[in-house]
Design a protein around this motif. Structure first.
Motif, short mmCIF file in Angstrom:
data_model
loop_
_atom_site.label_atom_id
_atom_site.label_comp_id
_atom_site.label_asym_id
_atom_site.label_seq_id
_atom_site.Cartn_x
_atom_site.Cartn_y
_atom_site.Cartn_z
N THR A 1 0.80 -1.23 0.00
CA THR A 1 0.00 0.00 0.00
C THR A 1 0.83 1.28 0.00
N GLY A 2 2.11 1.18 0.34
CA GLY A 2 2.91 2.38 0.54
C GLY A 2 2.46 3.14 1.78
N TRP A 3 1.59 2.53 2.56
CA TRP A 3 0.98 3.16 3.74
C TRP A 3 0.42 4.54 3.37
N GLN A 4 -0.16 4.60 2.19
CA GLN A 4 -0.80 5.83 1.72
C GLN A 4 -2.31 5.68 1.86
N VAL A 5 -2.91 6.58 2.59
CA VAL A 5 -4.37 6.57 2.74
C VAL A 5 -4.95 7.30 1.54
N PRO A 6 -5.67 6.58 0.69
CA PRO A 6 -6.21 7.24 -0.51
C PRO A 6 -7.38 8.14 -0.15
N PRO A 7 -7.66 9.12 -0.98
CA PRO A 7 -8.86 9.92 -0.75
C PRO A 7 -10.08 9.01 -0.87
N MET A 8 -10.93 9.07 0.11
CA MET A 8 -12.09 8.18 0.14
C MET A 8 -13.35 9.00 0.33
N PRO A 9 -14.48 8.47 -0.11
CA PRO A 9 -15.75 9.16 0.15
C PRO A 9 -16.00 9.22 1.66
N THR A 10 -16.77 10.18 2.07
CA THR A 10 -17.01 10.37 3.51
C THR A 10 -17.65 9.15 4.16
N TRP A 11 -18.41 8.37 3.42
CA TRP A 11 -19.04 7.19 4.02
C TRP A 11 -18.00 6.14 4.42
N TRP A 12 -16.77 6.21 3.89
CA TRP A 12 -15.74 5.23 4.22
C TRP A 12 -14.98 5.59 5.50
#
Length: 159
Positions: free
Chosen positions: A23-34
């Motif tokens: 994952t590269g420990w990268q938090v992807p942009p996610m919709p608010t419901w996530w």
């Protein structure tokens, strides 16, 4: 010291370096419901890491040894989370992986988590259980007969 080294080598690789590589420990942009799923992932990671360190410590202090097959404990460890399930360290590693899967919303990490869980279950079944039976005999068989392997019994449940 051996327990600390093994903690970084085994779970550190399986639940740390491999997820970082995937994952590269990268938090992807996610919709608010996530966001709720990500918060659950963080909580799962915190609980699993705390429990894993506690059980590794238990092996060193109560078992007088390490979880590493090359330096096993002298005593069968049946306290702590081992009162409720025979494989709490593997379950902690699974929980660390699942928590990161939620946090990073990664399908490749989910696939890796499933494969890692299957590998740990196979190792426990074909190596650890026969080895513990040979080393601890009736004591292990009695423990095994009253303590589930993978689905923890509730505290206060049948001993």
């Amino acid at each position: 010291m051996g327990t600390l080294v093994f903690l970084f080598l085994a779970p550190g690789t399986v639940a740390g370096m491999m997820p970082r590589w995937i994952t590269g420990w990268q938090v992807p942009p996610m919709p608010t419901w996530w966001v709720g799923a990500q918060a659950a992932g963080v909580a799962l990671i915190a609980a699993a890491l705390t429990s894993l360190v506690a059980e590794f410590t238990r092996f060193a202090v109560q078992g007088i040894g390490t979880p590493a097959p090359v330096a096993p404990t002298r005593h069968l460890v049946v306290r702590g989370l081992y009162r409720y399930v025979r494989n709490p360290m593997y379950l902690c590693v699974d929980a660390l992986l699942l928590g990161q899967t939620l946090l990073f919303a990664s399908l490749p990490l989910l696939a890796y988590t499933v494969l890692a869980a299957l590998a740990m279950a196979a190792f426990a079944h074909w190596y650890e259980e026969p080895n513990l039976g040979a080393r601890f005999g009736a004591q292990y068989q009695q423990y095994r007969s009253r303590t589930p392997g993978w689905l923890p019994r509730a505290p206060g449940g049948r001993p």
